[in-house]
Design a protein around this motif. Structure first.
Motif, PDB file in Angstrom:
ATOM      1  N   UNK A   5       0.842  -1.200   0.000  1.00 51.17           N
ATOM      2  CA  UNK A   5       0.000   0.000   0.000  1.00 51.17           C
ATOM      3  C   UNK A   5       0.879   1.254   0.000  1.00 51.17           C
ATOM      4  N   UNK A   6       1.994   1.205   0.719  1.00 45.36           N
ATOM      5  CA  UNK A   6       2.911   2.348   0.729  1.00 45.36           C
ATOM      6  C   UNK A   6       3.505   2.575  -0.666  1.00 45.36           C
ATOM      7  N   UNK A   7       3.853   1.498  -1.357  1.00 46.48           N
ATOM      8  CA  UNK A   7       4.371   1.636  -2.720  1.00 46.48           C
ATOM      9  C   UNK A   7       3.308   2.179  -3.673  1.00 46.48           C
ATOM     10  N   UNK A   8       2.065   1.737  -3.497  1.00 47.98           N
ATOM     11  CA  UNK A   8       0.983   2.243  -4.347  1.00 47.98           C
ATOM     12  C   UNK A   8       0.751   3.729  -4.083  1.00 47.98           C
ATOM     13  N   UNK A   9       0.829   4.142  -2.833  1.00 49.71           N
ATOM     14  CA  UNK A   9       0.673   5.562  -2.510  1.00 49.71           C
ATOM     15  C   UNK A   9       1.835   6.377  -3.078  1.00 49.71           C
ATOM     16  N   UNK A  10       3.042   5.839  -3.003  1.00 47.23           N
ATOM     17  CA  UNK A  10       4.202   6.515  -3.591  1.00 47.23           C
ATOM     18  C   UNK A  10       4.064   6.614  -5.107  1.00 47.23           C
ATOM     19  N   UNK A  11       3.530   5.568  -5.748  1.00 46.30           N
ATOM     20  CA  UNK A  11       3.268   5.602  -7.188  1.00 46.30           C
ATOM     21  C   UNK A  11       2.262   6.703  -7.518  1.00 46.30           C
ATOM     22  N   UNK A  12       1.203   6.812  -6.733  1.00 44.39           N
ATOM     23  CA  UNK A  12       0.194   7.850  -6.963  1.00 44.39           C
ATOM     24  C   UNK A  12       0.768   9.246  -6.793  1.00 44.39           C
ATOM     25  N   UNK A  13       1.609   9.421  -5.785  1.00 48.80           N
ATOM     26  CA  UNK A  13       2.263  10.712  -5.572  1.00 48.80           C
ATOM     27  C   UNK A  13       3.186  11.046  -6.740  1.00 48.80           C
TER      28      UNK A  13
END
Length: 82
Positions: A5-13
């Motif tokens: 989930x942290x990687x997905x949030x970083x991808x979105x950012x």
């Protein structure tokens, strides 16, 4: 929060920051890179959190990269129509 989930949030950012930077090719090169990086992240999210969370993350990614999805839909409609 787990790593997927942290990687997905970083991808979105990263996708939002890349969208703010001007581009000569209408951001298509960046979109291809985001797709190539996002697919393994989506698989990782689905593996760790299950299919429903994976579908939500996929919907979020599709909302960010909506034009490649629209063009894919048009291409599929053309192929089915022939």
């Amino acid at each position: 929060m787990n790593w997927s989930i942290a990687l997905a949030a970083l991808w979105g950012l990263a996708a939002n920051v890349l969208a703010m930077i001007p581009s000569k090719d209408n951001h298509w090169t960046r979109a291809y890179i985001l797709i190539a990086v996002g697919i393994p992240i989506l698989g990782y999210v689905t593996l760790q959190n299950g299919p429903w969370i994976g579908l939500m993350v996929m919907a979020a990614g599709m909302s960010v990269l909506r034009w490649p999805v629209i063009y894919l839909g048009r291409w599929v409609r053309r192929m089915v129509g022939e």
